[in-house]
Design an enzyme around this catalytic site. Structure first.
Site, PDB file in Angstrom:
ATOM      1  N   HIS A   1      -8.253   8.375   2.845  1.00 40.10           N
ATOM      2  CA  HIS A   1      -7.589   9.684   2.946  1.00 40.10           C
ATOM      3  C   HIS A   1      -8.588  10.788   2.679  1.00 40.10           C
ATOM      4  O   HIS A   1      -9.563  10.608   1.949  1.00 40.10           O
ATOM      5  CB  HIS A   1      -6.411   9.799   1.964  1.00 40.10           C
ATOM      6  CG  HIS A   1      -6.742   9.503   0.530  1.00 40.10           C
ATOM      7  ND1 HIS A   1      -6.885   8.226   0.057  1.00 40.10           N
ATOM      8  CD2 HIS A   1      -6.967  10.322  -0.530  1.00 40.10           C
ATOM      9  CE1 HIS A   1      -7.169   8.260  -1.233  1.00 40.10           C
ATOM     10  NE2 HIS A   1      -7.241   9.526  -1.616  1.00 40.10           N
TER      11      HIS A   1
ATOM     12  N   ASN B   1     -12.652  10.692  -1.567  1.00 40.19           N
ATOM     13  CA  ASN B   1     -13.209   9.938  -2.685  1.00 40.19           C
ATOM     14  C   ASN B   1     -13.311   8.479  -2.269  1.00 40.19           C
ATOM     15  O   ASN B   1     -12.357   7.913  -1.746  1.00 40.19           O
ATOM     16  CB  ASN B   1     -12.296  10.074  -3.908  1.00 40.19           C
ATOM     17  CG  ASN B   1     -12.235  11.500  -4.410  1.00 40.19           C
ATOM     18  OD1 ASN B   1     -13.257  12.171  -4.484  1.00 40.19           O
ATOM     19  ND2 ASN B   1     -11.042  11.972  -4.726  1.00 40.19           N
TER      20      ASN B   1
ATOM     21  N   HIS C   1      -8.623  14.703   1.217  1.00 38.51           N
ATOM     22  CA  HIS C   1      -7.903  15.794   0.571  1.00 38.51           C
ATOM     23  C   HIS C   1      -8.285  17.085   1.294  1.00 38.51           C
ATOM     24  O   HIS C   1      -9.477  17.359   1.462  1.00 38.51           O
ATOM     25  CB  HIS C   1      -8.339  15.957  -0.891  1.00 38.51           C
ATOM     26  CG  HIS C   1      -8.031  14.781  -1.767  1.00 38.51           C
ATOM     27  ND1 HIS C   1      -6.972  14.779  -2.644  1.00 38.51           N
ATOM     28  CD2 HIS C   1      -8.651  13.586  -1.907  1.00 38.51           C
ATOM     29  CE1 HIS C   1      -6.959  13.627  -3.303  1.00 38.51           C
ATOM     30  NE2 HIS C   1      -7.964  12.882  -2.879  1.00 38.51           N
TER      31      HIS C   1
ATOM     32  N   CYS D   1       0.580   3.375   3.154  1.00 39.67           N
ATOM     33  CA  CYS D   1       1.221   2.709   4.304  1.00 39.67           C
ATOM     34  C   CYS D   1       2.736   2.864   4.204  1.00 39.67           C
ATOM     35  O   CYS D   1       3.418   3.063   5.225  1.00 39.67           O
ATOM     36  CB  CYS D   1       0.860   1.226   4.349  1.00 39.67           C
ATOM     37  SG  CYS D   1      -0.797   0.872   4.947  1.00 39.67           S
TER      38      CYS D   1
ATOM     39  N   CYS E   1       0.845  -1.197   0.000  1.00 41.61           N
ATOM     40  CA  CYS E   1       0.000   0.000   0.000  1.00 41.61           C
ATOM     41  C   CYS E   1       0.884   1.251   0.000  1.00 41.61           C
ATOM     42  O   CYS E   1       1.719   1.442   0.894  1.00 41.61           O
ATOM     43  CB  CYS E   1      -0.925   0.002   1.216  1.00 41.61           C
ATOM     44  SG  CYS E   1      -1.781   1.586   1.424  1.00 41.61           S
TER      45      CYS E   1
ATOM     46  N   ASP F   1       0.116  16.606  -1.326  1.00 49.90           N
ATOM     47  CA  ASP F   1      -0.226  15.788  -2.498  1.00 49.90           C
ATOM     48  C   ASP F   1       0.835  15.978  -3.573  1.00 49.90           C
ATOM     49  O   ASP F   1       1.316  17.096  -3.805  1.00 49.90           O
ATOM     50  CB  ASP F   1      -1.611  16.193  -3.018  1.00 49.90           C
ATOM     51  CG  ASP F   1      -2.177  15.185  -4.006  1.00 49.90           C
ATOM     52  OD1 ASP F   1      -3.140  14.480  -3.634  1.00 49.90           O
ATOM     53  OD2 ASP F   1      -1.664  15.101  -5.136  1.00 49.90           O
TER      54      ASP F   1
ATOM     55  N   HIS G   1      -4.287   0.997   8.299  1.00 50.59           N
ATOM     56  CA  HIS G   1      -4.738   0.788   6.921  1.00 50.59           C
ATOM     57  C   HIS G   1      -6.220   0.424   6.871  1.00 50.59           C
ATOM     58  O   HIS G   1      -6.653  -0.576   7.442  1.00 50.59           O
ATOM     59  CB  HIS G   1      -3.942  -0.329   6.241  1.00 50.59           C
ATOM     60  CG  HIS G   1      -4.396  -0.556   4.821  1.00 50.59           C
ATOM     61  ND1 HIS G   1      -3.947   0.211   3.774  1.00 50.59           N
ATOM     62  CD2 HIS G   1      -5.305  -1.421   4.298  1.00 50.59           C
ATOM     63  CE1 HIS G   1      -4.548  -0.178   2.660  1.00 50.59           C
ATOM     64  NE2 HIS G   1      -5.378  -1.167   2.950  1.00 50.59           N
TER      65      HIS G   1
ATOM     66  N   HIS H   1      -6.304   3.550   0.303  1.00 50.73           N
ATOM     67  CA  HIS H   1      -5.998   3.759   1.727  1.00 50.73           C
ATOM     68  C   HIS H   1      -6.778   5.019   2.084  1.00 50.73           C
ATOM     69  O   HIS H   1      -6.570   6.077   1.460  1.00 50.73           O
ATOM     70  CB  HIS H   1      -4.491   3.939   1.939  1.00 50.73           C
ATOM     71  CG  HIS H   1      -4.075   4.112   3.368  1.00 50.73           C
ATOM     72  ND1 HIS H   1      -3.140   3.296   3.992  1.00 50.73           N
ATOM     73  CD2 HIS H   1      -4.457   5.018   4.310  1.00 50.73           C
ATOM     74  CE1 HIS H   1      -2.961   3.706   5.251  1.00 50.73           C
ATOM     75  NE2 HIS H   1      -3.751   4.763   5.464  1.00 50.73           N
TER      76      HIS H   1
HETATM   77  P1  DGP Z   1      -7.589   9.791  -4.810  1.00 50.74           P
HETATM   78  O1  DGP Z   1      -7.633   9.910  -6.300  1.00 50.74           O
HETATM   79  O2  DGP Z   1      -8.755  10.485  -4.115  1.00 50.74           O
HETATM   80  O3  DGP Z   1      -7.431   8.351  -4.379  1.00 50.74           O
HETATM   81  O4  DGP Z   1      -6.296  10.581  -4.345  1.00 50.74           O
HETATM   82  C1  DGP Z   1      -5.021  10.049  -4.347  1.00 50.74           C
HETATM   83  C2  DGP Z   1      -4.047  11.201  -4.318  1.00 50.74           C
HETATM   84  O5  DGP Z   1      -2.774  10.689  -3.993  1.00 50.74           O
HETATM   85  C3  DGP Z   1      -3.883  11.943  -5.643  1.00 50.74           C
HETATM   86  O6  DGP Z   1      -4.343  13.297  -5.498  1.00 50.74           O
HETATM   87  C4  DGP Z   1      -2.389  11.933  -5.916  1.00 50.74           C
HETATM   88  C5  DGP Z   1      -1.800  11.491  -4.601  1.00 50.74           C
HETATM   89  N1  DGP Z   1      -0.598  10.679  -4.721  1.00 50.74           N
HETATM   90  C6  DGP Z   1      -0.452   9.560  -5.486  1.00 50.74           C
HETATM   91  N2  DGP Z   1       0.773   9.057  -5.334  1.00 50.74           N
HETATM   92  C7  DGP Z   1       1.421   9.869  -4.436  1.00 50.74           C
HETATM   93  C8  DGP Z   1       2.732   9.838  -3.875  1.00 50.74           C
HETATM   94  O7  DGP Z   1       3.569   8.980  -4.137  1.00 50.74           O
HETATM   95  N3  DGP Z   1       3.048  10.848  -3.011  1.00 50.74           N
HETATM   96  C9  DGP Z   1       2.151  11.830  -2.679  1.00 50.74           C
HETATM   97  N4  DGP Z   1       2.569  12.776  -1.831  1.00 50.74           N
HETATM   98  N5  DGP Z   1       0.903  11.870  -3.185  1.00 50.74           N
HETATM   99  C10 DGP Z   1       0.546  10.893  -4.061  1.00 50.74           C
END
Ligand code: DGP
Length: 114
Positions: free
Chosen positions: A100, A87, A102, A7, A4, A30, A46, A98
C-alpha cells in the site's frame, strides 16, 4: 477465508471509506489519519509489499501510480501537494502486509526524512 485485512477490505468484507476505485486499485481513508487527507492506495492483487513486485501483474505499479494521481484529484490536493509513502518491512514499521501507499496531504506536512 482470506486473513489479509486489506484483501478483506477490497473484497467488501470489512467496511472502509472508499475514495477511488478501478479494476486493479482501491483507495480508502486510513483508519488513523496522520494528516488532514490520509488515504491508502492498494492493488486488489495481494502482494505483501515492495519486495514482492516480481510477482505483480503487468503494469500494476504503473496503474497504482496513475491511480494515485486520480486520488489526488478526487481529494483536491493534486495542485496543493501531497506525499506518497510505502513502508516496506520491519525497520520501516510496515504493519499491514499488503502492498500500500499512504497518500498524505490537505495541509502543510511535517518535516521530511528525505
Ligand atoms: P503501515 O503501517 O505502513 O503498514 O500502514 C498501515 C495503515 O493501515 C495504518 O496507517 C493504519 C491503517 N489501517 C489499519 N487497519 C485499518 C482498517 O481496518 N481500516 C482502515 N481504513 N485502515 C486501517
Amino acid at each position: 477465508m482470506n486473513e489479509c485485512l486489506f484483501c478483506r477490505i477490497a473484497g467488501g468484507d470489512i467496511p472502509a471509506e472508499t475514495v477511488y476505485e478501478n479494476a486493479q486499485v482501491l483507495a480508502f481513508r486510513d483508519i488513523s489519519p496522520q494528516a488532514k487527507s490520509h488515504v491508502l492506495i492498494i492493488p486488489k492483487q495481494h502482494l505483501e509489499g515492495l519486495n514482492d513486485l516480481a510477482g505483480a501483474k503487468d503494469d500494476m505499479l504503473a496503474d497504482l501510480l496513475r491511480a494515485a494521481h486520480e486520488v489526488a484529484k478526487v481529494l483536491q490536493i493534486d495542485q496543493t501537494g501531497y506525499r506518497l509513502v510505502s513502508n516496506c518491512g520491519k525497520d520501516a514499521k510496515q504493519s499491514v502486509l499488503h502492498l500500500h501507499f499512504h497518500m498524505l496531504g490537505g495541509e502543510a506536512l511535517s518535516e521530511r526524512m528525505v
